[in-house]
Design an enzyme around this catalytic site. Structure first.
Site, PDB file in Angstrom:
ATOM      1  N   ARG A  95       2.249 -40.839 -24.390  1.00 14.08           N
ATOM      2  CA  ARG A  95       2.706 -41.867 -25.336  1.00 14.08           C
ATOM      3  C   ARG A  95       1.787 -43.080 -25.405  1.00 14.08           C
ATOM      4  O   ARG A  95       1.990 -43.954 -26.236  1.00 14.08           O
ATOM      5  CB  ARG A  95       4.118 -42.328 -24.967  1.00 14.08           C
ATOM      6  CG  ARG A  95       5.133 -41.238 -25.194  1.00 14.08           C
ATOM      7  CD  ARG A  95       6.564 -41.727 -25.012  1.00 14.08           C
ATOM      8  NE  ARG A  95       7.468 -40.590 -24.983  1.00 14.08           N
ATOM      9  CZ  ARG A  95       7.790 -39.928 -23.888  1.00 14.08           C
ATOM     10  NH1 ARG A  95       7.293 -40.313 -22.721  1.00 14.08           N
ATOM     11  NH2 ARG A  95       8.604 -38.896 -23.939  1.00 14.08           N
TER      12      ARG A  95
ATOM     13  N   HIS B 143      -2.622 -30.293 -23.190  1.00 18.89           N
ATOM     14  CA  HIS B 143      -2.466 -30.621 -24.601  1.00 18.89           C
ATOM     15  C   HIS B 143      -2.902 -32.072 -24.729  1.00 18.89           C
ATOM     16  O   HIS B 143      -2.435 -32.927 -23.989  1.00 18.89           O
ATOM     17  CB  HIS B 143      -1.008 -30.448 -25.039  1.00 18.89           C
ATOM     18  CG  HIS B 143      -0.846 -30.385 -26.531  1.00 18.89           C
ATOM     19  ND1 HIS B 143      -1.257 -31.400 -27.373  1.00 18.89           N
ATOM     20  CD2 HIS B 143      -0.338 -29.424 -27.339  1.00 18.89           C
ATOM     21  CE1 HIS B 143      -0.997 -31.050 -28.634  1.00 18.89           C
ATOM     22  NE2 HIS B 143      -0.450 -29.856 -28.643  1.00 18.89           N
TER      23      HIS B 143
ATOM     24  N   TYR C 251      -0.860 -36.976 -28.705  1.00 17.99           N
ATOM     25  CA  TYR C 251      -0.635 -36.925 -30.154  1.00 17.99           C
ATOM     26  C   TYR C 251      -1.175 -38.141 -30.904  1.00 17.99           C
ATOM     27  O   TYR C 251      -1.269 -38.120 -32.127  1.00 17.99           O
ATOM     28  CB  TYR C 251       0.866 -36.789 -30.453  1.00 17.99           C
ATOM     29  CG  TYR C 251       1.472 -35.521 -29.898  1.00 17.99           C
ATOM     30  CD1 TYR C 251       0.928 -34.280 -30.224  1.00 17.99           C
ATOM     31  CD2 TYR C 251       2.582 -35.555 -29.061  1.00 17.99           C
ATOM     32  CE1 TYR C 251       1.475 -33.110 -29.722  1.00 17.99           C
ATOM     33  CE2 TYR C 251       3.140 -34.389 -28.560  1.00 17.99           C
ATOM     34  CZ  TYR C 251       2.583 -33.171 -28.895  1.00 17.99           C
ATOM     35  OH  TYR C 251       3.118 -32.024 -28.393  1.00 17.99           O
TER      36      TYR C 251
ATOM     37  N   HIS D   2      -4.456 -31.166 -31.983  1.00 20.47           N
ATOM     38  CA  HIS D   2      -4.145 -31.102 -33.412  1.00 20.47           C
ATOM     39  C   HIS D   2      -5.374 -31.689 -34.112  1.00 20.47           C
ATOM     40  O   HIS D   2      -5.780 -32.808 -33.777  1.00 20.47           O
ATOM     41  CB  HIS D   2      -2.900 -31.920 -33.735  1.00 20.47           C
ATOM     42  CG  HIS D   2      -1.665 -31.382 -33.067  1.00 20.47           C
ATOM     43  ND1 HIS D   2      -0.444 -32.003 -33.159  1.00 20.47           N
ATOM     44  CD2 HIS D   2      -1.462 -30.271 -32.316  1.00 20.47           C
ATOM     45  CE1 HIS D   2       0.451 -31.296 -32.485  1.00 20.47           C
ATOM     46  NE2 HIS D   2      -0.139 -30.254 -31.953  1.00 20.47           N
TER      47      HIS D   2
ATOM     48  N   GLU E 131      -5.528 -26.555 -32.850  1.00 17.11           N
ATOM     49  CA  GLU E 131      -4.258 -25.865 -33.091  1.00 17.11           C
ATOM     50  C   GLU E 131      -3.940 -25.851 -34.586  1.00 17.11           C
ATOM     51  O   GLU E 131      -4.167 -26.839 -35.284  1.00 17.11           O
ATOM     52  CB  GLU E 131      -3.141 -26.595 -32.324  1.00 17.11           C
ATOM     53  CG  GLU E 131      -1.778 -25.948 -32.524  1.00 17.11           C
ATOM     54  CD  GLU E 131      -0.695 -26.570 -31.644  1.00 17.11           C
ATOM     55  OE1 GLU E 131      -0.961 -27.570 -30.953  1.00 17.11           O
ATOM     56  OE2 GLU E 131       0.429 -26.031 -31.676  1.00 17.11           O
TER      57      GLU E 131
ATOM     58  N   ASP F   6       0.048 -21.611 -33.001  1.00 17.11           N
ATOM     59  CA  ASP F   6       1.448 -21.917 -32.747  1.00 17.11           C
ATOM     60  C   ASP F   6       2.275 -21.141 -33.779  1.00 17.11           C
ATOM     61  O   ASP F   6       2.064 -21.294 -34.983  1.00 17.11           O
ATOM     62  CB  ASP F   6       1.651 -23.434 -32.897  1.00 17.11           C
ATOM     63  CG  ASP F   6       3.059 -23.884 -32.542  1.00 17.11           C
ATOM     64  OD1 ASP F   6       4.015 -23.306 -33.106  1.00 17.11           O
ATOM     65  OD2 ASP F   6       3.202 -24.812 -31.732  1.00 17.11           O
TER      66      ASP F   6
ATOM     67  N   HIS G  75       4.359 -23.337 -36.210  1.00 20.17           N
ATOM     68  CA  HIS G  75       3.507 -24.004 -37.202  1.00 20.17           C
ATOM     69  C   HIS G  75       3.009 -23.020 -38.272  1.00 20.17           C
ATOM     70  O   HIS G  75       2.955 -23.366 -39.448  1.00 20.17           O
ATOM     71  CB  HIS G  75       2.302 -24.656 -36.525  1.00 20.17           C
ATOM     72  CG  HIS G  75       2.665 -25.704 -35.508  1.00 20.17           C
ATOM     73  ND1 HIS G  75       1.731 -26.350 -34.744  1.00 20.17           N
ATOM     74  CD2 HIS G  75       3.864 -26.212 -35.136  1.00 20.17           C
ATOM     75  CE1 HIS G  75       2.335 -27.217 -33.938  1.00 20.17           C
ATOM     76  NE2 HIS G  75       3.638 -27.148 -34.156  1.00 20.17           N
TER      77      HIS G  75
ATOM     78  N   HIS H 289       0.945 -20.833 -28.692  1.00 18.28           N
ATOM     79  CA  HIS H 289       2.169 -21.581 -28.446  1.00 18.28           C
ATOM     80  C   HIS H 289       3.295 -20.730 -29.018  1.00 18.28           C
ATOM     81  O   HIS H 289       3.316 -20.464 -30.226  1.00 18.28           O
ATOM     82  CB  HIS H 289       2.136 -22.941 -29.157  1.00 18.28           C
ATOM     83  CG  HIS H 289       1.238 -23.934 -28.489  1.00 18.28           C
ATOM     84  ND1 HIS H 289       0.848 -25.102 -29.092  1.00 18.28           N
ATOM     85  CD2 HIS H 289       0.684 -23.932 -27.249  1.00 18.28           C
ATOM     86  CE1 HIS H 289       0.077 -25.780 -28.251  1.00 18.28           C
ATOM     87  NE2 HIS H 289      -0.046 -25.088 -27.133  1.00 18.28           N
TER      88      HIS H 289
ATOM     89  N   ASP I  79       7.727 -29.353 -38.446  1.00 10.62           N
ATOM     90  CA  ASP I  79       7.292 -29.043 -37.085  1.00 10.62           C
ATOM     91  C   ASP I  79       8.493 -29.201 -36.157  1.00 10.62           C
ATOM     92  O   ASP I  79       8.607 -30.177 -35.428  1.00 10.62           O
ATOM     93  CB  ASP I  79       6.158 -29.990 -36.695  1.00 10.62           C
ATOM     94  CG  ASP I  79       5.548 -29.640 -35.346  1.00 10.62           C
ATOM     95  OD1 ASP I  79       6.010 -28.661 -34.727  1.00 10.62           O
ATOM     96  OD2 ASP I  79       4.628 -30.349 -34.917  1.00 10.62           O
TER      97      ASP I  79
ATOM     98  N   HIS J  99      10.485 -27.105 -33.326  1.00 12.48           N
ATOM     99  CA  HIS J  99      10.515 -25.914 -32.472  1.00 12.48           C
ATOM    100  C   HIS J  99      11.945 -25.516 -32.127  1.00 12.48           C
ATOM    101  O   HIS J  99      12.793 -26.360 -31.912  1.00 12.48           O
ATOM    102  CB  HIS J  99       9.747 -26.162 -31.172  1.00 12.48           C
ATOM    103  CG  HIS J  99       8.314 -26.561 -31.384  1.00 12.48           C
ATOM    104  ND1 HIS J  99       7.469 -26.879 -30.352  1.00 12.48           N
ATOM    105  CD2 HIS J  99       7.578 -26.681 -32.518  1.00 12.48           C
ATOM    106  CE1 HIS J  99       6.276 -27.178 -30.827  1.00 12.48           C
ATOM    107  NE2 HIS J  99       6.320 -27.076 -32.142  1.00 12.48           N
TER     108      HIS J  99
ATOM    109  N   GLU K  23       6.830 -24.232 -25.989  1.00 16.29           N
ATOM    110  CA  GLU K  23       6.896 -25.692 -26.165  1.00 16.29           C
ATOM    111  C   GLU K  23       8.271 -26.041 -26.735  1.00 16.29           C
ATOM    112  O   GLU K  23       8.385 -26.830 -27.658  1.00 16.29           O
ATOM    113  CB  GLU K  23       5.840 -26.177 -27.158  1.00 16.29           C
ATOM    114  CG  GLU K  23       4.419 -26.069 -26.683  1.00 16.29           C
ATOM    115  CD  GLU K  23       3.452 -26.593 -27.722  1.00 16.29           C
ATOM    116  OE1 GLU K  23       2.543 -27.336 -27.368  1.00 16.29           O
ATOM    117  OE2 GLU K  23       3.621 -26.245 -28.910  1.00 16.29           O
TER     118      GLU K  23
HETATM  119 ZN   LIG Z   1       4.852 -28.227 -33.015  1.00 12.75          ZN
HETATM  120 ZN   LIG Z   2       2.059 -26.219 -30.418  1.00 13.27          ZN
END
Ligand SMILES: [Zn+2]
Ligand SMILES: [Zn+2]
Length: 277
Positions: A36, A66, A69, A106, A143, A176, A179, A213, A226, A228, A256
């Site tokens: 974060r 990963h 973000y 990403h 990804e 993924d 995705h 993923h 997005d 999951h 995930e």
């Molecule tokens: Zn995702």
């Molecule tokens: Zn993913």
């Protein structure tokens, strides 16, 4: 079978291995730092030695990270781009220290500019990152995304173009399932899945597909959502997962999905059953 989940490092890197061992995971994904914030973390020699020594003892054959973000290599904003480049250089350093094979990223979002411009910015910045990182073996796996907004990676062509323009042996891709479906690839049937994988092979090359993923999707086909869902509980059904388990035994596959109600255990049990059928 190289199957596992995204696990937490909240109590230090060793907690990730403990979580993996408890559920017999042989592949894991972690955030190598708090995802974060931009603040960096340096892996100490002690952490590095402990993790590397214990990974095989805990039954983990492959571990990777990963990237956070906040990173956006596609941005037209130079300050954000610079922060993103630095964050990835640090990410690669932590991965090297911990013996992680790759970090999943990403690709980024183009903002006000075109996809083509976004892609060329990302490729250029990836080259800069590898130059700054110096020698090393950790790869960056781009990804596929759900195709939301101006995000790049919703189409296989984007990933293909990125790999070509970057031209580095240290770049690969991660697929993924959620995705792929959300961005419009109908992988619910064996034929659909085959077509998708054939597309990956033709446009990118299967040798560059180095991670999966495994997530079911809450959103319908082409929804760009997005979101999951637990395996078999969403829109995807079991077929795509069975396909991947059967055809990609040697490619690491991680969940995930949300952790509530012992979900990892349930999802992994189901996936192992699918693999043995
Ligand atoms: Zn995702
Ligand atoms: Zn993913």
């Amino acid at each position: 079978m190289l199957l596992g989940s995204h696990v937490s490092i909240a109590g230090g890197y060793m907690t990730a291995l403990e979580e993996a061992k408890a559920l017999n995971m042989d592949a894991i994904q972690i955030f190598s730092k708090n995802q974060r914030t931009w603040s960096e973390r340096v892996v100490t020699d002690e952490e590095s030695n402990m993790f590397r020594k214990n990974m095989p003892l805990y039954g983990v054959k492959q571990a990777f990270s990963h990237a956070i973000y906040l990173i956006n290599l596609g941005t037209e904003k130079e300050a954000l781009a610079e922060k993103s480049i630095q964050a990835l250089v640090h990410e690669l350093a932590r991965c090297e220290a911990l013996g992680l094979t790759h970090t999943v990223l990403h690709p980024g979002a183009a903002g006000e500019s075109t996809t083509t411009e976004g892609i060329s910015r990302i490729a250029k910045r990836l080259k800069t990152i590898f130059k700054l990182a110096g020698k090393g073996s950790t790869k960056i796996l781009l990804e596929n995304t759900s195709g939301q907004g101006t995000s790049i990676g919703g189409k296989l062509e984007h990933l293909s173009e990125l790999l070509q323009q970057t031209g580095s042996s240290r770049v690969g891709i991660c697929i993924d399932t959620c995705h792929a479906f959300a961005s419009g690839y109908d992988i619910r049937t064996e034929g659909g899945m085959q077509e998708f994988i054939d597309g990956v092979d033709a446009k990118i090359g299967l040798k560059h597909l180095l991670c999966f993923h495994l997530n079911d999707s809450k959103g319908p086909l082409g929804s760009k959502l997005d979101r999951h869902e637990n395996i078999g509980k969403g829109e995807l059904g079991l077929t795509p997962f069975k396909y991947i388990l059967k055809h990609f035994e040697h490619v690491p596959k991680v969940l995930e999905t949300a952790k509530e109600d012992d979900a990892d255990r349930k999802n992994l049990t189901l996936l192992r059953q699918l693999a043995s059928r």
